[in-house]
Design an enzyme around this catalytic site. Sequence first.
Site, PDB file in Angstrom:
ATOM      1  CG  HIS A 342      -0.335   0.372   2.501  1.00 63.30           C
ATOM      2  ND1 HIS A 342       0.422  -0.506   3.249  1.00 63.30           N
ATOM      3  CD2 HIS A 342      -0.339   1.537   3.211  1.00 63.30           C
ATOM      4  CE1 HIS A 342       0.852   0.087   4.345  1.00 63.30           C
ATOM      5  NE2 HIS A 342       0.408   1.333   4.348  1.00 63.30           N
ATOM      6  CG  ASP A 343       2.687   3.519   2.995  1.00 65.11           C
ATOM      7  OD1 ASP A 343       1.849   4.268   2.464  1.00 65.11           O
ATOM      8  OD2 ASP A 343       2.939   3.539   4.216  1.00 65.11           O
ATOM      9  CE  LYS A 346       4.019   7.110   3.668  1.00 62.30           C
ATOM     10  NZ  LYS A 346       3.566   6.898   5.064  1.00 62.30           N
ATOM     11  CG  HIS A 371       1.995   8.346  -0.133  1.00 62.12           C
ATOM     12  ND1 HIS A 371       1.522   9.159   0.865  1.00 62.12           N
ATOM     13  CD2 HIS A 371       1.583   7.081   0.200  1.00 62.12           C
ATOM     14  CE1 HIS A 371       0.865   8.433   1.754  1.00 62.12           C
ATOM     15  NE2 HIS A 371       0.877   7.176   1.375  1.00 62.12           N
ATOM     16  CG  HIS A 395      -3.157   3.614   2.198  1.00 59.86           C
ATOM     17  ND1 HIS A 395      -2.713   3.578   0.892  1.00 59.86           N
ATOM     18  CD2 HIS A 395      -2.277   4.393   2.877  1.00 59.86           C
ATOM     19  CE1 HIS A 395      -1.606   4.303   0.790  1.00 59.86           C
ATOM     20  NE2 HIS A 395      -1.321   4.808   1.988  1.00 59.86           N
ATOM     21  CG  HIS A 396      -3.468   8.023   3.555  1.00 57.47           C
ATOM     22  ND1 HIS A 396      -3.306   8.139   4.918  1.00 57.47           N
ATOM     23  CD2 HIS A 396      -2.269   7.592   3.073  1.00 57.47           C
ATOM     24  CE1 HIS A 396      -2.068   7.801   5.246  1.00 57.47           C
ATOM     25  NE2 HIS A 396      -1.418   7.465   4.145  1.00 57.47           N
ATOM     26  CG  ASP A 424      -2.008   3.593   6.914  1.00 60.23           C
ATOM     27  OD1 ASP A 424      -0.852   3.167   6.728  1.00 60.23           O
ATOM     28  OD2 ASP A 424      -2.297   4.805   6.877  1.00 60.23           O
TER      29      ASP A 424
END
Length: 473
Positions: A342-343, A346, A371, A395-396, A424
């Site tokens: 998921h990141d 980033k 990101h 996810h954000h 998260d």
Amino acid sequence: MSVAILIKEPQVSRPSDSWLETGYGEPADSIRTSELISALSYALDLTEGRSMGHSVRTCVMGMRLAQHIGMSMEEQADLYYALLLKDAGCSSNSSRLFHILNADEIRAKRDVKTTDWTKVGFESLNFALSHVATNSPLPQRMWRLLQVASTQQTDSRDLVKIRCERGSYIAKKLGFSDAVAEGIHSLDEHWNGGGYPNHLLGEEIPMFSRIANLCQTLEVFYEARGEEDALNAVQERSGRWFDPALVAATMSLSKQGLLWMGLDSKDLLENVLVMEPEERRLIADDATIDSICLAFADIIDAKSPFTYQHSNGVADAAMDIAIHIGLTDREKKQLRRAALMHDIGKLSVPNNILEKPGKLTDEEWQVVRDHPYYTFQILKRVPAFKSFSSDAAAHHERLDGTGYWRRLSGNNISISARILAVADVFDALRAKRPYRDALPLEQVFSIMRKDSPRALDLPCLEALVSAAKDGEA
């Protein structure tokens, strides 16, 4: 144990769009390892400050050069993955470089590629002035410049060592040969013995490393300044950085019009798949895919000490929720992979933002908010990950529309995305951050309940609380 299965497979014609979920013309249970690694290499490009596709373009040129000099098919098969994974350790030195420079390390990594830092002169001085403590007051900046100058050789060797050892380890962890790992480990050695980490000289440098270093330099100059400057750069460094025989072969390929062919094609990922020797193509089974997800989760989390094991932590919390709300085995498998990846976007965020102890500026916040967009752009290129790319990138997002990057709300957020959002936040609150210590479990759930059900999904949160009570979380 190797995570890839070696088979011989026939050539396949270009597929229709109906194959996008499973691969370029492959059966649903037959996904090539090269499809996964080549697409995920776009994330490594972000960490190095390169445009997405740098590693793939380097691979295309490197394979053409290998064919031109008559390298065996077995060696070409190993070279192929050494080229795609050459930057696998790139995130591991990001925090160290940031603390040395006290500035944006991604920008520094980008610009150093077109700087001959081995020469003392205006070029290296200008690089230092442009990348050391750029936002500090003048007295602090001058002091930092003096410190960087005094430890430059030691710092450079240590930074390369960290990156190369980590990249080599990841290649081995994925089941690739010692030759692949060694090619990555010696990527920054120079023909004249002036490179790092071991000052190897001439033919002491593995051939894979020689080809990768030459071709990555060609790609960087090609993208920044064009074909002519790229060729001039490697010719000028022939005998110092690069094997003169390989430089001569490069010039021959260029004269034949083969070196640069198709590097700007929108079908770049499909083109690089053709470069993998047909007799040595690797097919990824479920274990392979999971191993690749775990390896890239490590790459993601290595970027900052504050995100150590974050991706695995999110995956574990997501599994706790998934079990309590009764997702199917297939849904759980996809969710775990999405959580691990998921990141990945980033990797585009500089460490001077990730590790900033104070409040972020509006400009810095925008970099952070972007990101998930990069997560989506990378994962959608991977046939095996396309189905969950949107969920991983959400996810954000928040149920009330206050999240990012798409500002989704309510029913537009899937159950998988809701789970990832809760997982998260949970893992982030449980971890130490530059601006606060790790929080105890009771306080974590108290904070999260204030955002439920307005922003975070209440049933998902309650499932995680239940898991914690059962001793699972």
